[in-house]
Motif scaffolding. Sequence first.
Motif, PDB file in Angstrom:
ATOM      1  N   ALA A 164       5.198   6.669  -6.812  1.00  0.00           N
ATOM      2  CA  ALA A 164       4.787   5.480  -5.934  1.00  0.00           C
ATOM      3  C   ALA A 164       5.885   6.041  -4.692  1.00  0.00           C
ATOM      4  CB  ALA A 164       4.935   4.003  -6.457  1.00  0.00           C
ATOM      5  N   SER A 165       5.323   5.783  -3.724  1.00  0.00           N
ATOM      6  CA  SER A 165       6.082   5.745  -2.412  1.00  0.00           C
ATOM      7  C   SER A 165       6.611   4.444  -1.853  1.00  0.00           C
ATOM      8  CB  SER A 165       5.258   6.322  -1.240  1.00  0.00           C
ATOM      9  OG  SER A 165       4.060   5.524  -0.978  1.00  0.00           O
ATOM     10  N   SER A 166       7.547   4.586  -1.087  1.00  0.00           N
ATOM     11  CA  SER A 166       7.989   3.143  -0.791  1.00  0.00           C
ATOM     12  C   SER A 166       7.398   2.520   0.406  1.00  0.00           C
ATOM     13  CB  SER A 166       9.527   3.256  -0.106  1.00  0.00           C
ATOM     14  OG  SER A 166      10.096   2.200   0.556  1.00  0.00           O
ATOM     15  N   ALA A 242      14.810  -0.895 -10.721  1.00  0.00           N
ATOM     16  CA  ALA A 242      15.706  -1.100  -9.584  1.00  0.00           C
ATOM     17  C   ALA A 242      15.004  -0.319  -8.530  1.00  0.00           C
ATOM     18  CB  ALA A 242      17.182  -0.631  -9.755  1.00  0.00           C
ATOM     19  N   THR A 243      14.585   1.129  -8.769  1.00  0.00           N
ATOM     20  CA  THR A 243      13.950   1.923  -7.856  1.00  0.00           C
ATOM     21  C   THR A 243      12.852   1.114  -7.314  1.00  0.00           C
ATOM     22  OG1 THR A 243      14.846   3.922  -8.747  1.00  0.00           O
ATOM     23  CG2 THR A 243      12.886   4.033  -7.471  1.00  0.00           C
ATOM     24  N   LEU A 244      11.760   0.762  -8.062  1.00  0.00           N
ATOM     25  CA  LEU A 244      10.671   0.415  -7.554  1.00  0.00           C
ATOM     26  C   LEU A 244      10.825  -1.196  -6.926  1.00  0.00           C
ATOM     27  CD1 LEU A 244       8.298   0.735 -10.762  1.00  0.00           C
ATOM     28  CD2 LEU A 244       8.392   1.900  -8.513  1.00  0.00           C
ATOM     29  N   ARG A 248       9.830  -2.007  -2.864  1.00  0.00           N
ATOM     30  CA  ARG A 248       9.481  -3.451  -2.508  1.00  0.00           C
ATOM     31  C   ARG A 248       8.050  -3.817  -3.045  1.00  0.00           C
ATOM     32  NH1 ARG A 248      12.583  -5.655   0.732  1.00  0.00           N
ATOM     33  NH2 ARG A 248      10.810  -6.905   1.706  1.00  0.00           N
ATOM     34  N   TYR A 249       7.808  -3.245  -4.309  1.00  0.00           N
ATOM     35  CA  TYR A 249       6.878  -3.966  -5.083  1.00  0.00           C
ATOM     36  C   TYR A 249       6.754  -5.066  -5.813  1.00  0.00           C
ATOM     37  CZ  TYR A 249       5.070   1.026  -4.560  1.00  0.00           C
ATOM     38  OH  TYR A 249       4.664   2.068  -3.989  1.00  0.00           O
ATOM     39  N   SER A 266      10.036 -11.423  -4.105  1.00  0.00           N
ATOM     40  CA  SER A 266       8.852 -11.488  -3.236  1.00  0.00           C
ATOM     41  C   SER A 266       8.611 -10.960  -2.036  1.00  0.00           C
ATOM     42  CB  SER A 266       8.789 -12.999  -2.730  1.00  0.00           C
ATOM     43  OG  SER A 266      10.128 -13.313  -2.249  1.00  0.00           O
ATOM     44  N   HIS A 267       8.781  -9.557  -2.307  1.00  0.00           N
ATOM     45  CA  HIS A 267       8.734  -8.588  -1.270  1.00  0.00           C
ATOM     46  C   HIS A 267       7.438  -8.489  -0.301  1.00  0.00           C
ATOM     47  CE1 HIS A 267      12.372  -6.770  -3.075  1.00  0.00           C
ATOM     48  NE2 HIS A 267      11.637  -6.416  -4.032  1.00  0.00           N
ATOM     49  N   THR A 268       7.572  -8.153   1.062  1.00  0.00           N
ATOM     50  CA  THR A 268       6.500  -7.701   1.677  1.00  0.00           C
ATOM     51  C   THR A 268       6.621  -6.169   2.046  1.00  0.00           C
ATOM     52  OG1 THR A 268       7.608  -8.578   3.732  1.00  0.00           O
ATOM     53  CG2 THR A 268       6.511 -10.254   2.624  1.00  0.00           C
TER      54      THR A 268
END
Length: 386
Positions: A164-166, A242-244, A248-249, A266-268
Amino acid sequence: MNTLNNVVINKLSGGLGRRNPEQDMTSGLLFDGISTEKLETNKVERLSSLEDAEAFGITEENDNAQVSVYYQIQQFFRMNPSGDLYIMKTEGPAYGEIVRKALTMQEKANGDIRQMAIIYSSQSSFEETLEAVAKAQTQADLAYQNFMPFEIILEGKGFNPATASSLDGLNAANVSVVVAMDAKQAVKYPNSAAVGLVLGALSKAKVSENIAWIEKFNLTGEGFSKPAFIGGKKIETLGDLATLNDKRYIFTQTHTGLAGVYFNDSHTCTTGTSDFAYVENNRTINKATRLLRTALLPKLASPVLVDIDGKLPQSVSKSFEGLCRSALEGMVANQEVSSFDVYVDPKQNILATSELKVKAEITPIGTARKIMVDLGFKNPFGIDKA
């Protein structure tokens, strides 16, 4: 205390299903794929319970490997039994085409929706999810321009934690991607995410609250007990999480020494340094936007007195400031903002521009994303220097 034998009738409240007029909880679910003749395509309906959904033919039996509508609604009302949920069934050949109906749904709901989850019944790649994020942000931007701001919650369809990309470079500050799924439910819904769970938590939360707040948002219950990713992929190590999180997932996790399942944050889909990096930032500013517009709208095209120098008299500037302050004071009382300031510059040249400029600033509520403790030993006798 009366100890005589008797038949005692306790008067209860809440059976009529009446809702608090507060609209922060008003949410939306946009979907396709479900087969029920009781629900018209592209028509908005309002639900106040899971039973209302069943009355429209949305049942557990109608869900299948690609359709999770009943499950999402069930999770929404499990998290917030007092929630109001608009639903709209639609059609489209691709994930992005379903997302394009978001503004249409908001308009049909008279702009009442504060947060909307979108699910798509067909298989989609992660690349299609990223395209859907961009389309969702376009819908959110148009909604803001039309004075009906809302947040959009998407399934991270096609998600693979290893590749998965950022999301921080997508510049989609009003869109969040959820990759959480209950491990057991992922068997039935292999390419769905628990967006109904997120939507229910948001509708339960004050606009200033992070849904990862441990004390308030334990997610454990019917339909969600063991955290996993879309497709049932297991959560491997804390390092992976931590990476995910940095990417910002939104997912779920457990905490050592504490029972329950919780959101990570609660990332956007924008950079972490943005003022709108978290859903609660957006919900707070969206609420303030609606309140200020409602307060000022009656004054649109009204006459505004000026003094002999063409400036605004103090009585006029203070009057407009007072309208805005009255609109925002409730947010302070409800601990949705820490404080605010409103200023109307009396020196502005309204005769030349026909524009009255108001400057409003709000100080948000902080969030304790990390709690740092310095801990060490202490010898009550002090250090022996002999």
